[in-house]
Enzyme design. Structure first.
Site, PDB file in Angstrom:
ATOM      1  CE  LYS A  78      -3.827  -2.462   2.086  1.00 31.47           C
ATOM      2  NZ  LYS A  78      -4.534  -2.931   3.287  1.00 31.47           N
ATOM      3  CD  GLN A  99      -3.744  -4.605   6.461  1.00 30.95           C
ATOM      4  OE1 GLN A  99      -3.785  -3.557   5.810  1.00 30.95           O
ATOM      5  NE2 GLN A  99      -4.184  -5.746   5.956  1.00 30.95           N
ATOM      6  CG  ASP A 115      -9.867  -0.251   5.004  1.00 28.83           C
ATOM      7  OD1 ASP A 115      -9.562  -0.852   3.964  1.00 28.83           O
ATOM      8  OD2 ASP A 115      -9.134  -0.193   6.010  1.00 28.83           O
TER       9      ASP A 115
END
Ligand code: GUN
Length: 282
Positions: free
Chosen positions: A52, A96, A119
């Site tokens: 990422k 995460q 997200d």
């Protein structure tokens, strides 16, 4: 022979467009910025977070990485999120998952400003997805929709079976396919007659997290098979949720692992970060 859906190639096309838009928005004085938080040292999470960060740089975006020790307290993590919520350089915040057991994932997700929730995990954004009116796309499901569009795969009226009901993939995936006019069935660990239901699928999406779970006897001839899995079984060889070798000959199209869904997830994350940055111009 099935058509191989090449996520690397498709994500490269998406990223090229994003890079162009990033340079345009930079000329207006805004550099899209993403903060990635990782708690502990889960090896798979470290790989995802690394790619990422790399992709941000590749596209000309700003990124910050916070690698916190496994014993970080919830208060410390929430204080970091609060600081990032109020940092104008940061347009997207990604924490995460999974988090170490002592941390409450729900509290962490709820703490992220919905406008920076790249997200799309915050309940407010989940609600927008449910209604079909959204700015932030759930990363993996939206990446899969992009692949289907790129390959001109018809979704309208087709029976889509999603195996897996996670908040990250299964549930939002089902919603997006529903918005694309598919007839959707969600299967999970308690589903009876799983094989029979999967064999009815025109589009079969496997998000189970179990190596080679989808076997040839679960796939209809000519089906499109999308493999979300990323497993490393005892033999150490990275593989998906689909028994690729035996399923591939039956399909009209299939995604490989690696090089299928994975790169598309990251491309959507970059798109969401750009979208969040653009929103600050309004
Ligand atoms: N863990 C596995 N997939 C994801 C994802 O898309 N986002 C976050 N934050 N964590 C994950």
């Amino acid at each position: 022979m099935a058509k191989l859906i090449n996520g690397k190639e498709i994500s490269a096309a998406v990223k090229q467009r994003i890079a162009r838009e990033v340079s345009e928005i930079k000329q207006k004085g805004v550099t899209p910025g993403l903060a990635v938080i990782i708690v502990g040292n889960d090896p798979a999470s470290e790989v995802y977070v690394g790619s990422k960060e790399r992709t941000c740089k590749e596209l000309g975006m700003y990124s910050e990485k916070y690698a916190l020790p496994a014993d970080t307290s919830e208060d410390e993590l929430l204080a970091l999120i609060d600081r990032l919520n109020n940092d104008d350089k940061i347009h997207g915040i990604l924490c995460q998952l999974p988090l170490p057991k002592h941390l409450d994932e729900k509290a962490v997700i709820n703490a992220i400003d919905p406008r920076k929730d790249v997200d799309a995990f915050h309940p407010q954004n989940v609600g927008h997805i449910m209604i079909g009116d959204y700015d932030f796309l759930p990363c993996t499901p939206a990446g899969i929709m992009e692949m289907l569009r790129y390959e001109n795969i018809e979704t309208s009226g087709k029976h889509c079976v999603v195996i897996g009901r996670s908040n990250i993939v299964g549930k939002p995936m089902a919603m997006l396919m529903l918005h694309a006019n598919s007839t959707v069935t969600i299967c999970h660990s308690k589903t009876e007659n799983l094989k029979e239901i999967c064999r009815e699928a025109d589009i079969l999406i496997a998000a189970v997290g179990r190596a080679r779970f989808v076997t040839a006897d679960m796939v209809k001839k000519g089906a499109v098979v999308i493999d979300v899995g990323m497993n490393r079984p005892a033999d150490g060889k990275l593989c998906g949720d689909v028994d690729f070798e035996n399923v591939e000959p039956l399909c009209s199209a299939i995604t490989p692992v690696p090089g299928g869904v994975g790169p598309m997830t990251i491309a959507t994350l970059m798109q969401n970060t750009l979208t969040a940055a653009k929103a600050t111009l309004r």
